[in-house]
Design a protein around this motif. Structure first.
Motif, PDB file in Angstrom:
ATOM      1  N   GLU A 147     -18.209   0.332   1.458  1.00 19.29           N
ATOM      2  CA  GLU A 147     -17.197  -0.558   2.063  1.00 19.29           C
ATOM      3  C   GLU A 147     -17.221  -1.930   1.401  1.00 19.29           C
ATOM      4  N   TYR A 194     -10.519  -4.824  -3.679  1.00 15.42           N
ATOM      5  CA  TYR A 194      -9.175  -5.175  -3.200  1.00 15.42           C
ATOM      6  C   TYR A 194      -8.999  -6.668  -2.928  1.00 15.42           C
ATOM      7  N   TYR A 204       5.549  -1.517  -4.997  1.00 20.02           N
ATOM      8  CA  TYR A 204       6.683  -1.256  -4.104  1.00 20.02           C
ATOM      9  C   TYR A 204       7.985  -1.920  -4.510  1.00 20.02           C
ATOM     10  N   CYS A 214      -3.778  -0.732   6.355  1.00 20.62           N
ATOM     11  CA  CYS A 214      -2.374  -1.091   6.068  1.00 20.62           C
ATOM     12  C   CYS A 214      -2.216  -1.967   4.837  1.00 20.62           C
ATOM     13  N   GLY A 215      -3.339  -2.432   4.223  1.00 17.86           N
ATOM     14  CA  GLY A 215      -3.216  -3.322   3.068  1.00 17.86           C
ATOM     15  C   GLY A 215      -2.409  -4.559   3.445  1.00 17.86           C
ATOM     16  N   SER A 236       2.097  -3.292   3.095  1.00 13.50           N
ATOM     17  CA  SER A 236       2.949  -2.809   2.007  1.00 13.50           C
ATOM     18  C   SER A 236       3.937  -1.759   2.499  1.00 13.50           C
ATOM     19  N   ILE A 237       3.565  -0.996   3.508  1.00 15.21           N
ATOM     20  CA  ILE A 237       4.496  -0.010   4.069  1.00 15.21           C
ATOM     21  C   ILE A 237       5.151  -0.577   5.327  1.00 15.21           C
ATOM     22  N   PHE A 288      -4.338  -2.345  10.741  1.00 14.34           N
ATOM     23  CA  PHE A 288      -5.605  -3.018  10.432  1.00 14.34           C
ATOM     24  C   PHE A 288      -6.056  -2.619   9.039  1.00 14.34           C
ATOM     25  N   ASP A 289      -6.927  -3.430   8.453  1.00 15.90           N
ATOM     26  CA  ASP A 289      -7.427  -3.157   7.108  1.00 15.90           C
ATOM     27  C   ASP A 289      -8.836  -3.727   6.969  1.00 15.90           C
ATOM     28  N   LEU A 290      -9.606  -3.093   6.094  1.00 17.41           N
ATOM     29  CA  LEU A 290     -10.995  -3.503   5.849  1.00 17.41           C
ATOM     30  C   LEU A 290     -11.101  -4.847   5.132  1.00 17.41           C
ATOM     31  N   THR A 291     -10.170  -5.117   4.195  1.00 17.76           N
ATOM     32  CA  THR A 291     -10.310  -6.257   3.285  1.00 17.76           C
ATOM     33  C   THR A 291      -9.672  -7.521   3.862  1.00 17.76           C
ATOM     34  N   GLY A 302     -10.473  -4.276  10.259  1.00 15.76           N
ATOM     35  CA  GLY A 302     -11.264  -3.181  10.819  1.00 15.76           C
ATOM     36  C   GLY A 302     -11.424  -2.057   9.820  1.00 15.76           C
ATOM     37  N   GLY A 343      -3.748   5.707   1.208  1.00 13.46           N
ATOM     38  CA  GLY A 343      -4.532   5.058   0.144  1.00 13.46           C
ATOM     39  C   GLY A 343      -5.961   4.753   0.549  1.00 13.46           C
ATOM     40  N   VAL A 344      -6.376   5.201   1.703  1.00 14.76           N
ATOM     41  CA  VAL A 344      -7.697   4.846   2.240  1.00 14.76           C
ATOM     42  C   VAL A 344      -8.721   5.968   2.011  1.00 14.76           C
ATOM     43  N   HIS A 401     -11.458   6.212  -0.631  1.00 14.76           N
ATOM     44  CA  HIS A 401     -12.586   5.275  -0.580  1.00 14.76           C
ATOM     45  C   HIS A 401     -13.605   5.626   0.502  1.00 14.76           C
ATOM     46  N   ILE A 402     -13.421   6.765   1.140  1.00 16.70           N
ATOM     47  CA  ILE A 402     -14.305   7.156   2.246  1.00 16.70           C
ATOM     48  C   ILE A 402     -15.327   8.171   1.732  1.00 16.70           C
TER      49      ILE A 402
HETATM   50  C1  LIG Z   1      -4.606   1.693  -2.061  1.00 20.15           C
HETATM   51  S1  LIG Z   1      -4.597   0.436  -0.824  1.00 20.15           S
HETATM   52  C2  LIG Z   1      -3.303   1.031   0.223  1.00 20.15           C
HETATM   53  C3  LIG Z   1      -2.669  -0.017   1.090  1.00 20.15           C
HETATM   54  C4  LIG Z   1      -1.518   0.516   1.951  1.00 20.15           C
HETATM   55  N1  LIG Z   1      -1.999   1.456   2.934  1.00 20.15           N
HETATM   56  C5  LIG Z   1      -0.493   1.190   1.066  1.00 20.15           C
HETATM   57  O1  LIG Z   1      -0.450   2.420   1.062  1.00 20.15           O
HETATM   58  O2  LIG Z   1       0.267   0.508   0.396  1.00 20.15           O
HETATM   59  C6  LIG Z   1      -6.041   0.888   0.068  1.00 20.15           C
HETATM   60  C7  LIG Z   1      -6.318  -0.002   1.253  1.00 20.15           C
HETATM   61  O3  LIG Z   1      -7.318   0.635   2.041  1.00 20.15           O
HETATM   62  C8  LIG Z   1      -8.171  -0.345   2.544  1.00 20.15           C
HETATM   63  N2  LIG Z   1      -9.438   0.298   2.949  1.00 20.15           N
HETATM   64  C9  LIG Z   1     -10.375   0.860   2.154  1.00 20.15           C
HETATM   65  N3  LIG Z   1     -11.376   1.356   2.904  1.00 20.15           N
HETATM   66  C10 LIG Z   1     -11.039   1.110   4.197  1.00 20.15           C
HETATM   67  C11 LIG Z   1     -11.661   1.386   5.443  1.00 20.15           C
HETATM   68  N4  LIG Z   1     -12.857   1.994   5.507  1.00 20.15           N
HETATM   69  N5  LIG Z   1     -11.026   1.016   6.578  1.00 20.15           N
HETATM   70  C12 LIG Z   1      -9.817   0.379   6.528  1.00 20.15           C
HETATM   71  N6  LIG Z   1      -9.198   0.086   5.377  1.00 20.15           N
HETATM   72  C13 LIG Z   1      -9.795   0.448   4.227  1.00 20.15           C
HETATM   73  C14 LIG Z   1      -8.317  -1.353   1.394  1.00 20.15           C
HETATM   74  O4  LIG Z   1      -8.764  -2.601   1.854  1.00 20.15           O
HETATM   75  C15 LIG Z   1      -6.883  -1.371   0.871  1.00 20.15           C
HETATM   76  O5  LIG Z   1      -6.121  -2.372   1.487  1.00 20.15           O
END
Ligand SMILES: C[S@@+](CC[C@H](N)C(=O)[O-])C[C@H]1O[C@@H](n2cnc3c(N)ncnc32)[C@H](O)[C@@H]1O
Length: 304
Positions: free
Chosen positions: A10, A17, A29, A60-61, A64-65, A79-82, A106, A131-132, A135-136
């Motif tokens: 994480e 990001y 986009y 949600c980044g 972007s959507i 919510f988003d991690l970054t 979050g 897009g999340v 990274h999991i």
């Molecule tokens: C490729 S971007 C996609 C952003 C947006 N969802 C989109 O599709 O345009 C990936 C996003 O996932 C978020 N992210 C990565 N790991 C995450 C996690 N464990 N929980 C929440 N967000 C996370 C990143 O911070 C980043 O903003």
């Protein structure tokens, strides 16, 4: 595909990001994007079909959507991690009249984070997660699916995006070689029966058939780790749909997007045709060729 999981995935994803908050939307986009945002249209179509009153975008980044869904009359949450991503999300969404408390920081691995810290519904009418999943860490996939399931009411529509592992069979490059080595070849048994030297010959033979020098590794913008330098997994759609169903979703479908009319390394041979024919294929996300020719897919299901 075996990818080393960093000690704190994480933290490295956040760093990756952190420099993307303000440019991400432009990069993917707008007219500046190398390819139209077909996945956003796919999400819009599914939302219009299901007509939810509230939507949660998990990861949600920079909105972007979400920022382009305002006309659907849905209460939008995300919510988003970054921190830099969620800061940009708040800026963009409040500018468009959405209450700031609907967007928070979050992680999708934490069930508590699927609720707004102040106010908001305890369960949503629909959820998306785009897009999340790459990274999991693998062992947390089912946690994310379960969290998504628990964050919505029964009957709600959920869409989760993943990168398509099977696409690596179509790319004919180092991804293909990795897929053979990590997923298909019975290497341990081969080593036992035929020995190390023969096993290496088989691996070298496979390697020789693919372009091992492509694609180039994507680096960070300002010295931070790039997309290919943090955990960025692919998923096998055949396996992922079973895991998604096991988390409590019914009517599960695999919807493909980012089609490639021919292997990407050959696109320079006929770039216009490549783009036109690829975009044409996006019209049918259920096309079976997506298993090989699309680099991404959604798992779509209804919470049972
Ligand atoms: C490729 S971007 C996609 C952003 C947006 N969802 C989109 O599709 O345009 C990936 C996003 O996932 C978020 N992210 C990565 N790991 C995450 C996690 N464990 N929980 C929440 N967000 C996370 C990143 O911070 C980043 O903003």
């Amino acid at each position: 595909m075996t990818i080393m999981t960093p000690i704190d995935p994480e933290q490295s994803v956040k760093t990756c990001y952190s420099t993307w908050g303000t440019s991400y939307y432009d990069d993917y986009y707008t007219d500046k994007a190398p390819y139209p945002p077909v996945h956003r249209d796919l999400i819009r179509r599914e939302l219009q079909k299901h007509a939810p009153k509230s939507l949660l975008d998990a990861g949600c980044g920079p909105a972007s959507i979400l920022r382009d869904l305002g006309d659907l009359g849905i209460d939008l949450y995300g919510f988003d991690l970054t921190p830099e991503m969620i800061a940009e999300c708040k800026r963009v969404m409040t500018e468009r009249g959405h209450p700031v408390e609907r967007f928070w920081q979050g992680s999708v691995t934490n069930r508590e984070h699927f609720r707004a810290p102040t106010g908001g519904p305890s369960v949503f009418d629909a959820a998306i997660c785009v897009g999340v999943l790459p990274h999991i860490p693998a062992e947390q996939d089912s946690v994310v699916f379960k969290n998504l399931h628990e964050s919505v009411r029964p009957g709600a529509m959920v869409m989760v995006e993943a990168r398509n592992m099977l696409f690596s069979l179509f790319t004919l490059n180092r991804y293909s070689q990795q897929f053979f080595a990590d997923e298909l070849l019975p290497l341990a048994a081969l080593r036992e029966i035929a020995g190390e030297a023969k096993t290496e010959s088989v691996l070298d033979g496979v390697k020789a058939r693919f372009r091992m020098d492509v694609p180039p590794v994507r680096k960070g913008k300002e010295g931070e780790p790039g997309y290919d330098e943090v955990l960025s997994r692919t998923h096998n759609p055949l396996v992922a749909r079973e895991q998604f169903a096991a988390a409590g979703f019914k009517d599960v479908e695999v919807l493909f997007y980012h089609f490639h009319a021919f292997p990407p390394m050959m696109q320079d041979e006929a770039p216009d045709a490549f783009r036109r024919l690829s975009v044409q294929m996006e019209s049918n996300p259920r096309d079976w060729r997506g298993y090989f020719m699309a680099s991404a897919f959604f798992l779509k299901g209804i919470a049972a």
